[in-house]
Design a protein around this motif. Structure first.
Motif, PDB file in Angstrom:
ATOM      1  N   LYS A 164      -8.620   8.260  -2.965  1.00 33.82           N
ATOM      2  CA  LYS A 164      -7.285   8.807  -3.425  1.00 33.82           C
ATOM      3  C   LYS A 164      -7.218   8.696  -4.649  1.00 33.82           C
ATOM      4  CE  LYS A 164      -4.390   7.141   0.585  1.00 33.82           C
ATOM      5  NZ  LYS A 164      -4.791   8.350   1.374  1.00 33.82           N
ATOM      6  N   TYR A 198       1.218   9.211  -7.125  1.00 33.97           N
ATOM      7  CA  TYR A 198       1.518  10.692  -6.759  1.00 33.97           C
ATOM      8  C   TYR A 198       2.710  11.059  -7.619  1.00 33.97           C
ATOM      9  CZ  TYR A 198      -2.135  11.224  -3.219  1.00 33.97           C
ATOM     10  OH  TYR A 198      -3.361  11.020  -2.660  1.00 33.97           O
ATOM     11  N   ARG A 231       0.753   4.370  -2.603  1.00 32.79           N
ATOM     12  CA  ARG A 231       0.461   5.513  -2.350  1.00 32.79           C
ATOM     13  C   ARG A 231       1.611   6.563  -2.838  1.00 32.79           C
ATOM     14  NH1 ARG A 231      -0.785   3.395   3.144  1.00 32.79           N
ATOM     15  NH2 ARG A 231      -3.179   2.729   3.351  1.00 32.79           N
ATOM     16  N   LYS A 232       2.700   5.953  -2.981  1.00 31.62           N
ATOM     17  CA  LYS A 232       4.005   6.876  -3.402  1.00 31.62           C
ATOM     18  C   LYS A 232       3.691   7.070  -5.176  1.00 31.62           C
ATOM     19  CE  LYS A 232       7.091   5.868   0.369  1.00 31.62           C
ATOM     20  NZ  LYS A 232       8.317   5.129   0.247  1.00 31.62           N
ATOM     21  N   ARG A 275       0.728  -1.131   0.096  1.00 32.77           N
ATOM     22  CA  ARG A 275      -0.076   0.048   0.011  1.00 32.77           C
ATOM     23  C   ARG A 275       0.996   1.124   0.037  1.00 32.77           C
ATOM     24  NH1 ARG A 275      -3.160  -2.823   3.556  1.00 32.77           N
ATOM     25  NH2 ARG A 275      -5.018  -3.585   2.477  1.00 32.77           N
ATOM     26  N   ASN A 276       1.968   1.344   0.840  1.00 36.22           N
ATOM     27  CA  ASN A 276       2.711   2.210   0.985  1.00 36.22           C
ATOM     28  C   ASN A 276       3.323   2.687  -0.415  1.00 36.22           C
ATOM     29  OD1 ASN A 276       2.301   2.904   3.510  1.00 36.22           O
ATOM     30  ND2 ASN A 276       3.842   1.572   4.397  1.00 36.22           N
ATOM     31  N   ASN A 314     -10.709   3.901   0.905  1.00 35.03           N
ATOM     32  CA  ASN A 314      -9.875   4.707   1.020  1.00 35.03           C
ATOM     33  C   ASN A 314      -9.065   4.988  -0.235  1.00 35.03           C
ATOM     34  OD1 ASN A 314     -10.547   5.525   3.640  1.00 35.03           O
ATOM     35  ND2 ASN A 314      -8.930   4.291   4.537  1.00 35.03           N
ATOM     36  N   ALA A 315      -8.643   3.792  -0.809  1.00 30.37           N
ATOM     37  CA  ALA A 315      -7.934   3.929  -2.101  1.00 30.37           C
ATOM     38  C   ALA A 315      -8.773   4.473  -3.331  1.00 30.37           C
ATOM     39  CB  ALA A 315      -7.606   2.503  -2.542  1.00 30.37           C
TER      40      ALA A 315
END
Length: 141
Positions: free
Chosen positions: A90, A58, A54-55, A50-51, A86-87
């Motif tokens: 985003k 973006y 997330r990077k 997930r981390n 949540n995803a």
């Protein structure tokens, strides 16, 4: 099923990819991000995957929709309703940001003047990618 016990082979690869993705020339290449994500899926945890997603969402621009859809697919298969929601939020924020960025760039191109100041340059508007991909997003069910 994650490779939590296989942390030792992940550390050198994680460090190398993290350093590589700090460089602007590689930061926007989806293939490198997907390689990093696959490494985390194989040897890391769901949170480490997930981390990286997330990077990636973006930073990535060369295949942004692909990365966004892969993030939603990961959450659909491995997450909960909350992590999927949540995803999804985003992803919608990133799509809105990308659409605004393309619009501003097109406006700038249209309004840029020729150096002699007599005529306005005519630029062909950059073909706008569809960033509102509701039909392309992976449905929850």
């Amino acid at each position: 099923s994650s490779g939590i016990n296989a942390e030792w082979p992940l550390r050198p690869g994680r460090n190398l990819l993290s350093d590589l993705l700090l460089l602007p020339v590689y930061k926007e290449q989806s293939r490198i991000w997907m390689f990093y994500i696959e490494l985390e899926q194989r040897y890391g945890t769901k949170d480490s995957v997930r981390n990286v997603f997330r990077k990636a969402i973006y930073c990535n621009t060369d295949a942004c929709d692909y990365i966004l859809n892969q993030f939603l697919l990961f959450e659909r298969l491995h997450g909960t309703l909350e992590t999927y929601d949540n995803a999804y939020l985003k992803v919608k924020r990133v799509q809105k940001r990308n659409a605004e960025k393309i619009s501003k760039e097109n406006d700038r191109r249209r309004n840029e003047a020729i150096p002699d100041g007599k005529k306005e340059r005519k630029f062909e508007a950059k073909k706008e990618k569809s960033t509102d991909c509701d039909s392309a997003l992976i449905p929850l069910l």
